[in-house]
Design a protein around this motif. Structure first.
Motif, PDB file in Angstrom:
ATOM      1  N   ALA A 102      51.230  36.465  50.118  1.00  0.00           N
ATOM      2  CA  ALA A 102      49.997  36.260  49.779  1.00  0.00           C
ATOM      3  C   ALA A 102      48.722  36.543  49.985  1.00  0.00           C
ATOM      4  CB  ALA A 102      50.693  34.862  49.333  1.00  0.00           C
ATOM      5  N   TYR A 103      48.601  36.404  51.252  1.00  0.00           N
ATOM      6  CA  TYR A 103      47.037  36.555  50.814  1.00  0.00           C
ATOM      7  C   TYR A 103      46.833  37.900  50.823  1.00  0.00           C
ATOM      8  CZ  TYR A 103      43.350  38.926  53.956  1.00  0.00           C
ATOM      9  OH  TYR A 103      41.918  40.130  54.317  1.00  0.00           O
ATOM     10  N   LEU A 104      47.105  39.120  51.603  1.00  0.00           N
ATOM     11  CA  LEU A 104      47.380  40.452  50.938  1.00  0.00           C
ATOM     12  C   LEU A 104      47.318  40.341  49.294  1.00  0.00           C
ATOM     13  CD1 LEU A 104      49.206  41.929  53.788  1.00  0.00           C
ATOM     14  CD2 LEU A 104      47.435  42.323  53.847  1.00  0.00           C
ATOM     15  N   PHE A 105      47.846  40.083  48.730  1.00  0.00           N
ATOM     16  CA  PHE A 105      48.474  40.448  47.054  1.00  0.00           C
ATOM     17  C   PHE A 105      47.194  39.857  46.376  1.00  0.00           C
ATOM     18  CE2 PHE A 105      49.329  38.732  42.830  1.00  0.00           C
ATOM     19  CZ  PHE A 105      50.009  40.082  42.403  1.00  0.00           C
ATOM     20  N   LEU A 106      46.234  38.279  46.730  1.00  0.00           N
ATOM     21  CA  LEU A 106      45.422  37.819  46.053  1.00  0.00           C
ATOM     22  C   LEU A 106      44.062  39.268  47.056  1.00  0.00           C
ATOM     23  CD1 LEU A 106      46.340  34.375  46.524  1.00  0.00           C
ATOM     24  CD2 LEU A 106      46.464  36.297  44.350  1.00  0.00           C
ATOM     25  N   ALA A 107      44.342  39.454  47.705  1.00  0.00           N
ATOM     26  CA  ALA A 107      43.291  40.280  48.276  1.00  0.00           C
ATOM     27  C   ALA A 107      43.446  41.650  47.573  1.00  0.00           C
ATOM     28  CB  ALA A 107      43.285  40.667  50.250  1.00  0.00           C
ATOM     29  N   ALA A 108      43.877  42.554  46.654  1.00  0.00           N
ATOM     30  CA  ALA A 108      44.072  43.088  46.164  1.00  0.00           C
ATOM     31  C   ALA A 108      43.977  43.872  44.718  1.00  0.00           C
ATOM     32  CB  ALA A 108      45.476  44.526  46.061  1.00  0.00           C
ATOM     33  N   GLU A 144      35.890  53.569  52.197  1.00  0.00           N
ATOM     34  CA  GLU A 144      35.529  52.801  51.075  1.00  0.00           C
ATOM     35  C   GLU A 144      35.913  53.862  49.581  1.00  0.00           C
ATOM     36  OE1 GLU A 144      31.285  52.701  52.161  1.00  0.00           O
ATOM     37  OE2 GLU A 144      31.605  51.068  52.875  1.00  0.00           O
ATOM     38  N   ASP A 145      36.152  55.375  49.409  1.00  0.00           N
ATOM     39  CA  ASP A 145      36.240  55.758  48.603  1.00  0.00           C
ATOM     40  C   ASP A 145      38.323  55.669  48.305  1.00  0.00           C
ATOM     41  OD1 ASP A 145      33.533  57.305  48.497  1.00  0.00           O
ATOM     42  OD2 ASP A 145      34.255  58.633  49.240  1.00  0.00           O
ATOM     43  N   GLY A 146      38.559  55.798  49.282  1.00  0.00           N
ATOM     44  CA  GLY A 146      39.936  55.166  49.222  1.00  0.00           C
ATOM     45  C   GLY A 146      40.418  53.850  48.865  1.00  0.00           C
ATOM     46  N   VAL A 147      39.312  53.047  48.992  1.00  0.00           N
ATOM     47  CA  VAL A 147      39.981  51.881  48.247  1.00  0.00           C
ATOM     48  C   VAL A 147      39.711  52.134  47.167  1.00  0.00           C
ATOM     49  CG1 VAL A 147      39.162  49.434  48.225  1.00  0.00           C
ATOM     50  CG2 VAL A 147      39.884  50.546  50.702  1.00  0.00           C
ATOM     51  N   ALA A 148      38.604  52.654  46.246  1.00  0.00           N
ATOM     52  CA  ALA A 148      37.712  52.342  45.332  1.00  0.00           C
ATOM     53  C   ALA A 148      39.177  53.216  44.459  1.00  0.00           C
ATOM     54  CB  ALA A 148      36.625  52.853  45.210  1.00  0.00           C
ATOM     55  N   HIS A 177      36.013  46.099  46.222  1.00  0.00           N
ATOM     56  CA  HIS A 177      35.862  46.557  47.932  1.00  0.00           C
ATOM     57  C   HIS A 177      35.260  45.760  49.203  1.00  0.00           C
ATOM     58  CE1 HIS A 177      31.903  47.840  50.916  1.00  0.00           C
ATOM     59  NE2 HIS A 177      32.454  48.964  50.166  1.00  0.00           N
ATOM     60  N   ALA A 178      36.063  44.504  48.473  1.00  0.00           N
ATOM     61  CA  ALA A 178      36.291  43.751  49.670  1.00  0.00           C
ATOM     62  C   ALA A 178      37.788  44.104  50.939  1.00  0.00           C
ATOM     63  CB  ALA A 178      36.428  42.393  49.683  1.00  0.00           C
ATOM     64  N   PHE A 179      38.022  44.709  49.851  1.00  0.00           N
ATOM     65  CA  PHE A 179      39.587  45.605  50.456  1.00  0.00           C
ATOM     66  C   PHE A 179      39.482  45.854  51.596  1.00  0.00           C
ATOM     67  CE2 PHE A 179      43.954  46.751  50.800  1.00  0.00           C
ATOM     68  CZ  PHE A 179      44.762  45.298  50.970  1.00  0.00           C
ATOM     69  N   VAL A 180      37.890  47.115  51.864  1.00  0.00           N
ATOM     70  CA  VAL A 180      38.170  47.323  53.046  1.00  0.00           C
ATOM     71  C   VAL A 180      38.262  46.846  54.718  1.00  0.00           C
ATOM     72  CG1 VAL A 180      35.749  48.967  54.206  1.00  0.00           C
ATOM     73  CG2 VAL A 180      36.237  49.042  51.873  1.00  0.00           C
ATOM     74  N   GLY A 181      37.832  45.509  54.438  1.00  0.00           N
ATOM     75  CA  GLY A 181      37.564  44.975  55.587  1.00  0.00           C
ATOM     76  C   GLY A 181      39.401  44.185  55.682  1.00  0.00           C
ATOM     77  N   VAL A 182      40.489  44.052  54.957  1.00  0.00           N
ATOM     78  CA  VAL A 182      41.831  44.258  55.386  1.00  0.00           C
ATOM     79  C   VAL A 182      41.587  45.708  55.575  1.00  0.00           C
ATOM     80  CG1 VAL A 182      43.745  43.970  53.996  1.00  0.00           C
ATOM     81  CG2 VAL A 182      42.166  42.550  53.269  1.00  0.00           C
TER      82      VAL A 182
END
Length: 367
Positions: free
Chosen positions: A359-365, A246-250, A256-261
């Motif tokens: 497209a999904y990965l880009f929009l998730a980030a 979680e710290d790395g994603v932040a 924060h939703a990118f944690v799921g990715v």
């Protein structure tokens, strides 16, 4: 056995034991960055070893049981990571289950399928598969995604959540659909999920070692034991690494939703490699079994597990997709149906799926 296979067997035997040994002194501690990186590397190694041993067991039992074993093993890892992160994250993880399951669906339906079709079609001119079995798998994935991830957004309950009774229904419906598919795949219509004979494929060699024979019973039981050890290590190390993830994603500025990715990418990378290898051997049906089987297991097993876990977990559980996610899911459904219906695909078909994944990965980030 070749030196390469001996080497691979050695590391896949050692890594689960090492991972379990690393878990003991690190359990319950907040780790500094350097040590978190080391534990993260061991965690990835344990995931890779777990999926490898699942493949060995899968090769022993044969298709389509093999794809089922691997899909269930990957989903156990995924559920373990979700639950451990939800336990440690509080309200910040209310959408973690949704984001991880949706990420797994997008990665499998577009990423693994797209990669397999591109590899298979480029190497063998056309990627061929059985549309009856693959179509049934895709229909089940669509139904599961609709019930578990889309309907919560449109219920009378405020916000993207189910009431307790609605969540219970979704859990029962998910496990029922998954069970019906497994019965169809392994008992009633098993032939629909076997590789399509093309006249070009040589002796079956699912493990790529140059021998058509499956592993011995002793090797399969050994791999089963090491698989269980690896799964225990993955569950524990995921708990240890959860703050670092979680710290790395932040730190990189992603939502924060990118944690799921990150979770989905971690557990599905080895399966993606396995699917690409099968497609390169002109065995695209196995690749699609892996992809759609994992998508089904991600929803059909994760949602019931999370529903049960929610009894003890604090905070809300948001399952309904955001509007942008629903649009991406609908695009993926339409493209997947058009891909599956003919029973064969060109590189273009795989490329379209990979663009949807990008497209999904880009929009998730960058939502």
């Amino acid at each position: 056995m070749s030196e390469t296979m001996q080497s691979r067997f050695t590391w896949t035997t050692v890594v689960p034991v090492v991972a379990l040994a690393v878990l003991v002194p690190t359990w319950g501690r907040y780790l500094p960055v350097a040590l978190s990186v080391v534990v993260g590397i061991v965690l990835i190694g344990a995931v890779l070893a777990a999926v490898h041993h699942a493949e060995v067991v899968a090769h022993r039992v044969g298709e389509p049981f093999g794809s089922l074993v691997l899909a269930v093993a990957v989903t156990v890892i995924e559920v373990a990571l979700i639950v451990t992160l939800m336990v440690s994250g509080g309200d910040d993880t209310s959408t973690l289950a949704r984001d991880t399951v949706f990420a797994a669906v997008m990665i499998t339906v577009n990423g693994i399928v797209g990669l397999a079709l591109v590899v298979g079609a480029l190497k063998h001119h056309l990627a061929t598969f059985n549309p009856e079995g693959t179509g049934s798998a895709l229909a089940t994935v669509i139904a599961l995604a609709g019930v578990a991830l889309v309907l919560p957004r449109f219920t009378a309950e405020s916000g993207p959540t189910f009431t307790s009774s609605q969540l219970a229904f979704a859990a029962v419906a998910s496990i029922t659909l998954y069970g019906m598919f497994v019965f169809t795949q392994t008992v009633r219509h098993r032939d629909f999920f076997l590789p399509v004979p093309t006249g070009k494929r040589g002796p079956r060699d699912d493990d790529g070692d140059g021998h058509a024979d499956p592993p011995s019973g002793r090797a399969a039981w050994t791999s089963l034991g090491l698989l269980l050890v690896a799964l225990v290590a993955v569950v524990g190390l995921a708990k240890v690494c959860s703050p670092a993830i979680e710290d790395g994603v932040a730190a990189v500025g992603f939502p924060h939703a990118f944690v799921g990715v990150v979770i989905a990418l971690t557990v599905l990378l080895p399966e993606s490699i396995a699917a690409a290898r099968a497609a390169a051997r002109d065995n695209v049906q196995t690749s699609l079994n892996l992809a759609y089987g994992s998508a089904m297991a991600s929803i059909g097993l994760t949602i019931p597990a999370i529903a049960i876990a929610s009894i003890w977990l604090d905070g809300p559980l948001d399952l309904g997709l955001e509007p942008m996610q629903i649009v991406l899911l609908m695009l993926s459904v339409v493209v997947s149906v058009l891909t599956v219906v003919p029973g064969r695909a060109k590189p273009l078909n795989g490329g379209v799926h990979l663009v949807l994944l990008a497209a999904y990965l880009f929009l998730a980030a960058n939502p």
